[in-house]
Design an enzyme around this catalytic site. Structure first.
Site, PDB file in Angstrom:
ATOM      1  N   ARG B  55      36.364  22.128 -10.614  1.00  0.00           N
ATOM      2  CA  ARG B  55      35.273  21.931 -11.566  1.00  0.00           C
ATOM      3  C   ARG B  55      34.529  20.623 -11.355  1.00  0.00           C
ATOM      4  NH1 ARG B  55      38.124  25.126 -14.306  1.00  0.00           N
ATOM      5  NH2 ARG B  55      39.802  23.670 -13.950  1.00  0.00           N
ATOM      6  N   THR B  56      35.283  19.549 -11.198  1.00  0.00           N
ATOM      7  CA  THR B  56      34.629  18.241 -11.113  1.00  0.00           C
ATOM      8  C   THR B  56      33.698  18.183  -9.900  1.00  0.00           C
ATOM      9  OG1 THR B  56      36.539  17.256 -12.177  1.00  0.00           O
ATOM     10  CG2 THR B  56      35.053  15.747 -11.064  1.00  0.00           C
ATOM     11  N   LYS B  85      43.581   9.306  10.496  1.00  0.00           N
ATOM     12  CA  LYS B  85      43.729   8.179  11.428  1.00  0.00           C
ATOM     13  C   LYS B  85      44.236   6.906  10.766  1.00  0.00           C
ATOM     14  CE  LYS B  85      39.882  10.150  14.002  1.00  0.00           C
ATOM     15  NZ  LYS B  85      38.453  10.049  14.264  1.00  0.00           N
ATOM     16  N   ARG B 106      36.980  11.240  -5.952  1.00  0.00           N
ATOM     17  CA  ARG B 106      38.272  11.481  -6.594  1.00  0.00           C
ATOM     18  C   ARG B 106      39.329  11.060  -5.584  1.00  0.00           C
ATOM     19  NH1 ARG B 106      40.409  16.514  -9.977  1.00  0.00           N
ATOM     20  NH2 ARG B 106      39.085  15.422 -11.449  1.00  0.00           N
ATOM     21  N   HIS B 134      39.378   9.363 -15.888  1.00  0.00           N
ATOM     22  CA  HIS B 134      38.485  10.442 -15.468  1.00  0.00           C
ATOM     23  C   HIS B 134      37.272  10.328 -16.401  1.00  0.00           C
ATOM     24  CE1 HIS B 134      36.935  14.032 -13.942  1.00  0.00           C
ATOM     25  NE2 HIS B 134      37.761  14.929 -14.438  1.00  0.00           N
TER      26      HIS B 134
END
Lengths: 152, 310
Positions: B55-56, B85, B106, B134
């Site tokens: 959703r985000t 890496k 995120r 959040h």
């Protein structure tokens, strides 16, 4: 009756007094005071009027700067620091808790980003009643003093 | 135009003042009513998901495109230099910020967005950093509450379910406490609101009540904010026993206030039965849609000077 010094006087250096009994060894270890090869005299569980028992540390030829003194406040909030020259106390001051502690302790939160990146840890010091808590600038979690292995 | 958020980073709810939160809510409302399809024309926004999200990420990327901007980025950090890496986040951020006009991210570790903001030359928007913050979820929740109640002031707001681990619940409580709301916390003891939030409320003399079931208080509420109780935190017998107190069914809504709205950050599992969906109180799907408007508002505020208090 003649009064006797509990710990032998020093010519030049720093005397950290009024350390809560039990904290002296931790302070030695944390500041790595023995690493510089200077003579250190430590008194543990000495009688003290106000505290009943206290620890005391004398470090020769070493001067504690303000930053170190502030960090010391996290172990011993009521400690006094005496700077000695020619057997005389030339400056005496109480430690004060810093508002921020940078690059000293690792964050107790193992998932905090500060562990993996090329940055200094950073904590805000908060007084809560009689206790001190540290809030991580990055993960925003607040920790009791006892959660820092360096302080425990 | 006074826009205090222009070129600012959006990292954590406690960073915001009440006025700034109101500005975001007003801007979301304005964009919902009057879309701005060209506002971010010729701007590039990076979408950096070091941890997967549905959703985000979709709502952020929709928000950029609805404002006419372009999106670059990745949906899974495992395929980046950082994942493959061993590049540091600091180095990744320096490069990403040189390619884009803003970026949202995120990351699975707490504090990642704050760290990124210290090394980025463009605004960073936190789309979730581990279990910490959040903020865009909280901002869309605030917008939804405002939209349904006409105000954020003095509301009676209940939180149900996992109040211990739910970062959404913590941030929304912090934000609503700036508006004099009264709180009702309904959770099993093992998932009660953490001490630090309770201490903050006590220190600011904000009213809150602790309850064992939804039915005890549902008739008094303006907002009922449901969250998922994760089954894996309990053994089976304990879960079955506790579950009935923290599940919302349509028959519990017979005497509720007319303006009550039920919110949920989604995904839901079984804590709201599907018969609630058709009641006039269910608002969780509209809430998810509002995520796009709230994120458009944030992008508009941090990337342009078009909105702001007069």
């Amino acid at each position: 009756m003649k009064k006797k010094l509990q710990v032998e006087a020093i010519a030049h250096g720093t005397v950290i007094d009024h350390v809560p009994a039990g904290q002296g060894i931790k302070i030695l270890k944390f500041f790595q005071l023995s690493a510089a090869q200077e003579r250190i005299t430590v008194g543990l569980n000495l009688p003290s009027g106000e505290q009943q028992q206290k620890d005391l540390i004398k470090v020769e030829n070493t001067v504690f700067d303000e930053n170190q003194a502030n960090q010391l406040a996290l172990f011993a909030p009521n400690a006094t620091i005496n700077l000695i020259e020619d057997f005389e106390v030339v400056r005496k001051f109480h430690v004060s808790t810093p508002e921020q502690v940078k690059g000293v302790f690792a964050c107790p939160n193992s998932n905090c980003i500060s562990h993996n990146e090329p940055i200094d840890s950073n904590f805000y010091v908060r007084h809560q009643q009689q206790d001190i808590k540290l809030k991580c600038h990055y993960c925003e979690k607040t920790f009791d003093r006892g959660l820092f292995s360096e302080l425990d | 135009m006074n826009n205090p958020l222009y070129q600012k980073h959006i990292i954590s709810i406690p960073d915001f003042s009440r006025q700034e939160l109101e500005l975001i809510v007003d801007t979301a409302q304005s964009i919902k009513q009057q879309p701005r399809p060209e506002l971010l024309k010729n701007k590039v926004v990076a979408s950096c998901f070091f941890e997967a999200s549905t959703r985000t990420r979709l709502s952020f990327e929709t928000a950029v495109q609805r404002l006419g901007g372009s999106v670059i980025g990745f949906a899974d950090g495992g395929n980046t230099s950082l994942g493959k890496k061993g590049e540091t986040l600091v180095d990744s951020v320096k490069v990403i910020s040189s390619y884009s006009d803003a970026f949202f991210m995120r990351h699975p570790q707490e504090g990642a967005a704050r760290l990124a903001s210290e090394f980025s030359s463009v605004p960073v928007i936190n789309g979730g950093d581990g279990s910490n913050q959040h903020p865009t979820q909280t901002l869309l929740d605030l917008f939804t509450i405002y939209e349904t109640q006409g105000s954020l002031e003095g509301l009676k707001v209940a939180f149900v379910g996992d109040l211990k681990y739910g970062r959404t619940v913590h941030s929304l409580t912090q934000a609503l406490s700036l508006f004099g709301c009264e709180f009702y916390f309904i959770a099993p003891k093992a998932l009660a609101m953490p001490d630090y939030i309770i201490e903050e409320l006590n220190a600011r003399e904000i009213k809150y009540n602790l309850h064992d079931s939804i039915e005890e208080v549902v008739d008094e509420l303006d907002i009922l904010y449901m969250t998922r109780v994760q089954k894996e935190r309990f053994d089976e017998t304990e879960y079955q026993h506790m579950k009935s107190s923290f599940i919302l069914r349509a028959d519990m809504l017979k005497q509720v206030k007319e303006n009550l709205k039920i919110l949920h950050p989604l995904p839901r599992v079984d804590e709201i039965t599907t018969d609630v969906d058709t009641t006039p109180y269910a608002y969780y799907f509209e809430q998810a849609e509002n995520g796009v408007y709230a994120r458009q508002a944030l992008l508009a505020l941090v990337m342009t000077n078009e909105f702001g208090a007069q």
